[in-house]
Design an enzyme around this catalytic site. Structure first.
Site, PDB file in Angstrom:
ATOM      1  N   GLU A   1       0.876  -1.175   0.000  1.00 62.25           N
ATOM      2  CA  GLU A   1       0.000   0.000   0.000  1.00 62.25           C
ATOM      3  C   GLU A   1       0.908   1.217   0.000  1.00 62.25           C
ATOM      4  O   GLU A   1       1.750   1.383   0.889  1.00 62.25           O
ATOM      5  CB  GLU A   1      -0.915   0.045   1.220  1.00 62.25           C
TER       6      GLU A   1
ATOM      7  N   CYS B   1      -2.087   7.525   4.645  1.00 69.06           N
ATOM      8  CA  CYS B   1      -2.100   7.296   3.196  1.00 69.06           C
ATOM      9  C   CYS B   1      -3.479   7.546   2.586  1.00 69.06           C
ATOM     10  O   CYS B   1      -3.584   7.960   1.439  1.00 69.06           O
ATOM     11  CB  CYS B   1      -1.660   5.867   2.892  1.00 69.06           C
TER      12      CYS B   1
END
Length: 517
Positions: free
Chosen positions: A254, A288
């Site tokens: 990720e 994120c």
């Protein structure tokens, strides 16, 4: 409530998977709120990482033979320990990262939810399943899943507990062993959650923690493990993917995001305002999946900017080991410089500060106000580049089509948020957005917290998925076992091969009438 004491750090240091750790060079660990040194941590080497992998490889044989139900019981106990000892864990998360108490609690609860989900579903996901055979009745086909072996996990500093262990949980339940490299700024967060894993019954060599530089320990992991899971920047993800590709081992990541929010006419601006504050400034924006771009239809943009600006200016910013502060500090000086640099650059190029825009050294060395900008030009650094901090830019748009076009005008594709007049309208917009997760009428938590659904990025925001079946099965090798019954491809005994060959094509053609064919 103070930061964890010296005795806590000393006890956790004993869990580091380094032989003769006391003889290694150390690096300081600082309290983010104040900048004072609160502990030191041994600096691991490539040899330390390789030794941990070797021990994990030996332990993996017995661990893989442990029944899945027994492995799952460890994680049921782990979930309970996380909840019962959440205060100590939150203290550690705040000490090393400077995040607010609420953001620290998110970490603990997320791990508990992940442990519960995979402990309940692992046996079903790993159970051998029947697949449709080549020839009905004549072929029995079964799919089995075998563990990869030793999984390397490289975790970041922004969610140093969640991202240290939540990806490891499905890997462990699948029968793998794990060697973790935590971020050098937050090693004791990883050790704190590892401590409870051991207390729950997990053997030490099955999950090992080796702190050290990414260029040294991280490289050793990618060179010696059988699968690599990484969370971090897109730039580093590219490098690790290349290294994993040269060895032909599996890789999942990720990575970064420049995540958009779309707000259309008819949306409840009071709800949007409060949710946008969470979506943009949870964990001080160091997330994120946090929102960094907001596209608002022009008819409602002035009212949204007024309401959002007022709310952001009222954010309770502070250093507090309780739930009194809404937002804490950043994690290091580099983050402060990045945020202030993006703000200063945008303002110099014509952007307007709606709220925030200042560092707050009066509160601590790493504090920066939650900041909202508008009139941000395309040549500003924060227009397209990820800030990864408490900064969001608001852009008025003519209509929904423009909002979607601009939301998708990026190499990233991690998360998005949509607010519309109705749920149906929001879902229709969400389906047009290029992102791995989209939240309708929230910012990021519902999609992230849906542990039964895959989570990950499109574009340069990631490779593979965590959560759901994908989040466990990626740590396995699928094996197909096909058993031929009654007769094999030579055909019935006594039947000429030419006659058998002529029979095959009509037989295959007739198979289209069978269910599932």
């Amino acid at each position: 409530m103070p930061a964890p004491n010296a005795a806590t750090f000393a006890r956790l240091a004993d869990l580091i998977a380094i032989d003769d750790a006391s003889e290694r060079p150390t690096r300081p660990v600082v309290e983010a709120f104040t900048g004072r040194e609160i502990a030191t941590v041994p600096v691991g080497t490539a040899d330390d990482a390789k030794a941990a992998v070797d021990r994990a490889r030996k332990a993996q044989v017995a661990w893989a033979q442990t029944p899945v139900a027994e492995r799952a019981e460890i994680f049921h106990r782990y979930r309970d320990l996380l909840i019962s000892k959440r205060d100590q864990l939150m203290d550690m998360a705040q000490a090393e990262t400077g995040k607010s108490r609420a953001s620290a609690q998110e970490e603990v609860l997320d791990i508990a939810m992940t442990a519960r989900y995979y402990a309940r579903t692992a046996a079903k996901l790993l159970r051998p399943r029947r697949a449709t055979g080549m020839l009905p009745v004549l072929t029995k086909t079964t799919v089995r899943h075998h563990p990869k072996g030793v999984v390397g996990v490289i975790a970041p500093w922004n969610y140093p507990m969640t991202l240290a262990v939540s990806d490891a949980i499905p890997a462990l339940l699948a029968g793998n062993t794990v060697v973790l490299k935590p971020d050098s700024q937050t090693p004791y967060c990883a050790l704190a959650v590892a401590d409870l894993l051991y207390e729950a019954g997990l053997p030490r060599d099955v999950f090992a923690v080796v702190p050290g530089p990414g260029s040294v320990v991280g490289t050793a992991l990618v060179e010696n493990t059988d699968y690599l899971m990484f969370t971090g920047s897109s730039q580093t993800g590219r490098l690790l993917a290349e290294q994993a590709g040269r060895r032909l081992i599996g890789f999942s990541a990720e990575l970064g995001g420049k995540n958009p929010m779309i707000v259309t006419e008819g949306a409840n601006l009071r709800e949007v305002t409060e949710a946008a504050m969470r979506a943009c400034f949870s964990n001080s924006g160091q997330l994120c999946i946090s929102i960094e771009r907001i596209y608002v239809e022009k008819s409602i943009a002035p009212e949204f900017l007024r309401m959002f600006g007022d709310r952001v200016r009222k954010v309770a910013l502070g250093a507090s080991y309780d739930f009194g502060a809404e937002m804490g500090s950043l994690v290091n000086e580099t983050q402060v410089k990045t945020v202030s640099g993006h703000v200063d650059d945008a303002v110099a190029k014509g952007a307007t500060v709606v709220a925030g825009g200042r560092a707050r050294p009066d509160l601590g060395p790493l504090f920066y106000e939650p900041t909202v900008l508008t009139d941000v030009p395309e040549n500003a650094e924060c227009y397209a580049d990820e800030t990864f901090g408490p900064l969001v830019s608001v852009y008025p748009v003519d209509d929904v089509d423009e909002a979607i076009r601009r939301a998708n005008d990026t190499e990233y594709g991690l998360n998005a948020s949509v607010w519309a007049a109705t749920k149906a309208q929001g879902e229709a917009i969400a389906a047009r957005i290029h992102a791995g997760t989209v939240n309708v009428d929230e910012g990021y938590a519902p999609a992230w917290g849906s542990t039964d659904a895959p989570m990950g990025g499109m574009g340069i925001s990631g490779v593979g998925r965590r959560h759901g079946a994908d989040g466990l099965l990626k740590y396995t090798e699928a094996q197909t076992i096909a058993t031929t019954r009654l007769l094999n491809l030579d055909g019935p005994r006594g039947l000429p091969k030419k006659a058998w060959a002529k029979m095959l094509a009509p037989f295959v053609a007739a198979m289209k009438w069978l269910p599932g064919r």
